[in-house]
Scaffold this motif. Structure first.
Motif, mmCIF file in Angstrom:
data_model
loop_
_atom_site.group_PDB
_atom_site.id
_atom_site.type_symbol
_atom_site.label_atom_id
_atom_site.label_comp_id
_atom_site.label_asym_id
_atom_site.label_seq_id
_atom_site.Cartn_x
_atom_site.Cartn_y
_atom_site.Cartn_z
ATOM 1 N N ALA A 259 1.564 0.702 3.699
ATOM 2 C CA ALA A 259 2.545 1.034 2.668
ATOM 3 C C ALA A 259 3.591 2.011 3.209
ATOM 4 O O ALA A 259 4.778 1.920 2.866
ATOM 5 C CB ALA A 259 1.838 1.636 1.456
ATOM 6 N N VAL A 260 3.167 2.936 4.053
ATOM 7 C CA VAL A 260 4.108 3.889 4.655
ATOM 8 C C VAL A 260 5.091 3.158 5.564
ATOM 9 O O VAL A 260 6.296 3.428 5.545
ATOM 10 C CB VAL A 260 3.352 4.979 5.445
ATOM 11 N N ILE A 261 4.579 2.223 6.346
ATOM 12 C CA ILE A 261 5.427 1.434 7.236
ATOM 13 C C ILE A 261 6.486 0.682 6.439
ATOM 14 O O ILE A 261 7.682 0.689 6.767
ATOM 15 C CB ILE A 261 4.564 0.465 8.062
ATOM 16 N N GLU A 262 6.056 0.022 5.365
ATOM 17 C CA GLU A 262 6.984 -0.735 4.524
ATOM 18 C C GLU A 262 8.020 0.192 3.886
ATOM 19 O O GLU A 262 9.199 -0.163 3.770
ATOM 20 C CB GLU A 262 6.216 -1.504 3.452
ATOM 21 N N LEU A 263 7.580 1.389 3.481
ATOM 22 C CA LEU A 263 8.486 2.345 2.856
ATOM 23 C C LEU A 263 9.566 2.805 3.829
ATOM 24 O O LEU A 263 10.762 2.817 3.490
ATOM 25 C CB LEU A 263 7.700 3.563 2.364
ATOM 26 N N ILE A 264 9.156 3.185 5.032
ATOM 27 C CA ILE A 264 10.114 3.668 6.024
ATOM 28 C C ILE A 264 11.154 2.601 6.331
ATOM 29 O O ILE A 264 12.362 2.868 6.358
ATOM 30 C CB ILE A 264 9.383 4.104 7.305
ATOM 31 N N ILE A 265 10.694 1.367 6.570
ATOM 32 C CA ILE A 265 11.633 0.276 6.876
ATOM 33 C C ILE A 265 12.574 0.036 5.708
ATOM 34 O O ILE A 265 13.796 -0.098 5.885
ATOM 35 C CB ILE A 265 10.860 -1.002 7.228
ATOM 36 N N HIS A 266 12.033 -0.016 4.504
ATOM 37 C CA HIS A 266 12.860 -0.275 3.321
ATOM 38 C C HIS A 266 13.927 0.801 3.143
ATOM 39 O O HIS A 266 15.104 0.489 2.870
ATOM 40 C CB HIS A 266 11.978 -0.336 2.072
ATOM 41 N N GLU A 267 13.552 2.053 3.310
ATOM 42 C CA GLU A 267 14.496 3.131 3.041
ATOM 43 C C GLU A 267 15.547 3.271 4.132
ATOM 44 O O GLU A 267 16.688 3.637 3.849
ATOM 45 C CB GLU A 267 13.738 4.437 2.813
ATOM 46 N N ILE A 268 15.177 2.975 5.378
ATOM 47 C CA ILE A 268 16.188 2.977 6.436
ATOM 48 C C ILE A 268 17.099 1.765 6.282
ATOM 49 O O ILE A 268 18.329 1.873 6.367
ATOM 50 C CB ILE A 268 15.529 2.974 7.829
ATOM 51 N N ARG A 269 16.516 0.611 6.037
ATOM 52 C CA ARG A 269 17.281 -0.628 5.911
ATOM 53 C C ARG A 269 18.304 -0.562 4.794
ATOM 54 O O ARG A 269 19.393 -1.147 4.886
ATOM 55 C CB ARG A 269 16.307 -1.800 5.681
ATOM 56 N N ASN A 270 17.990 0.152 3.736
ATOM 57 C CA ASN A 270 18.865 0.223 2.571
ATOM 58 C C ASN A 270 19.613 1.553 2.467
ATOM 59 O O ASN A 270 20.138 1.895 1.409
ATOM 60 C CB ASN A 270 18.044 -0.026 1.303
ATOM 61 N N ALA A 271 19.685 2.287 3.587
ATOM 62 C CA ALA A 271 20.454 3.532 3.682
ATOM 63 C C ALA A 271 20.052 4.550 2.626
ATOM 64 O O ALA A 271 20.893 5.283 2.097
ATOM 65 C CB ALA A 271 21.951 3.227 3.584
ATOM 66 N N LYS A 272 18.759 4.632 2.330
ATOM 67 C CA LYS A 272 18.266 5.598 1.364
ATOM 68 C C LYS A 272 18.155 6.994 1.970
ATOM 69 O O LYS A 272 18.206 7.995 1.258
ATOM 70 C CB LYS A 272 16.888 5.166 0.840
ATOM 71 N N ILE A 273 17.973 7.058 3.291
ATOM 72 C CA ILE A 273 17.824 8.349 3.965
ATOM 73 C C ILE A 273 19.178 8.874 4.428
ATOM 74 O O ILE A 273 19.505 10.045 4.270
ATOM 75 C CB ILE A 273 16.855 8.231 5.154
#
Length: 287
Positions: A259-273
């Motif tokens: 779940a952490v892996i999916e979260l990191i990818i999702h948030e970087i991919r969608n410019a959340k960070i």
């Protein structure tokens, strides 16, 4: 990570692009502004050859402006005309037409001198899957024509699309190279969504994204997740801190690393960070 990914429709698309090239005045090469070099298809130069070219940096709102400007200069020096757009929100689209007029000016002046009637500029749009071609076309045409989707390989066939009085666009299916052996390029393409998640090791992609942020935006990373982790901590320490802060836990209070892996990818991919250009000009411009 040697990824073989060349479906039959992509092989066909390469042939069709080659065949249709003589019918167009200019090529619009669409790249992801977050990876302007890594999202270029190495076969494109071979196929397009000397045809006038506008390089369109899509998703400019998700990229690092200063780094992106360096790539602007890079493409200009190679004879292309770069423009940046945010197709999703319709920003910068007027510059596409301006660029098309500029790079075809000499050709149309020659046609006028020969007595030929004025006509629309014929442009071909090419690019790797999921870089935003269909979204761009729909915004330019101001109507839904090209099929869109947040996954690679939505466009499957070519179609001509009229854009006002000045442009006719030829959409083409996304073309990815037969294989790529550079693991770093594979991770960048995956992190930005150009490659289906099912064909890569997502743990490697998440680690790449995490390490990039530690190096280039350490303070922003800490602030986003509201954690305090030393810069030199190992990846598991980072995963643990992020997982516990976000409540991504399994039975026994263990961190759910998937779940952490999916979260990191999702948030970087969608410019959340933050907004990033993963192609660092000083490292890649000599290639």
């Amino acid at each position: 990570m040697v990824i073989q990914w060349f479906p039959g429709h992509m092989a066909k698309a390469k042939r069709e692009v080659t065949e249709q090239l003589k019918k167009v005045d200019v090529v619009f090469e669409l790249v992801d502004a977050r990876i302007p070099l890594s999202s270029r298809n190495p076969m494109i130069d071979e196929v397009i050859q000397q045809k006038p070219r506008v390089v369109i940096f899509n998703k400019k709102d998700m990229s690092h402006l200063k780094e992106m400007e360096k790539w602007y200069t890079f493409f200009k020096e190679k004879g292309a005309y770069p423009v940046a757009v945010d197709a999703k929100h319709g920003k910068g689209l007027k510059q596409v037409e301006v660029a098309a007029i500029e790079v075809t000016k000499e050709k149309f002046e020659r046609e006028k001198a020969k007595g030929l009637k004025p006509r629309a500029i014929r442009a071909m749009i090419v690019g790797i899957p999921n870089v935003g071609k269909s979204t761009l076309i729909n915004k330019l045409a101001k109507r839904t024509i090209a099929q869109t989707g947040n996954k690679p390989g939505v466009t499957k066939q070519q179609q001509w699309i009229k854009v006002g009085q000045s442009l006719q666009l030829l959409d083409t299916p996304g073309i990815l190279w037969p294989k790529f052996e550079d693991q770093l390029i594979g991770k960048k393409l995956s992190l930005t969504g150009a490659i289906k998640d099912s064909i890569v090791h997502l743990d490697e992609v998440a680690i790449y994204g995490l390490e990039f942020l530690i190096e280039h935006d350490y303070e922003g990373l800490l602030a986003h997740y509201k954690i305090d982790v030393p810069r030199d901590a190992d990846n598991i320490e980072w995963f643990d801190a992020i997982g516990r802060k976000r409540g991504l836990l399994q039975r026994g209070n263990e961190v759910d690393y998937e779940a952490v892996i999916e979260l990191i990818i999702h948030e970087i991919r969608n410019a959340k960070i933050g907004t990033y250009c993963f192609d660092i000009y000083d490292e890649l411009s000599a290639q």
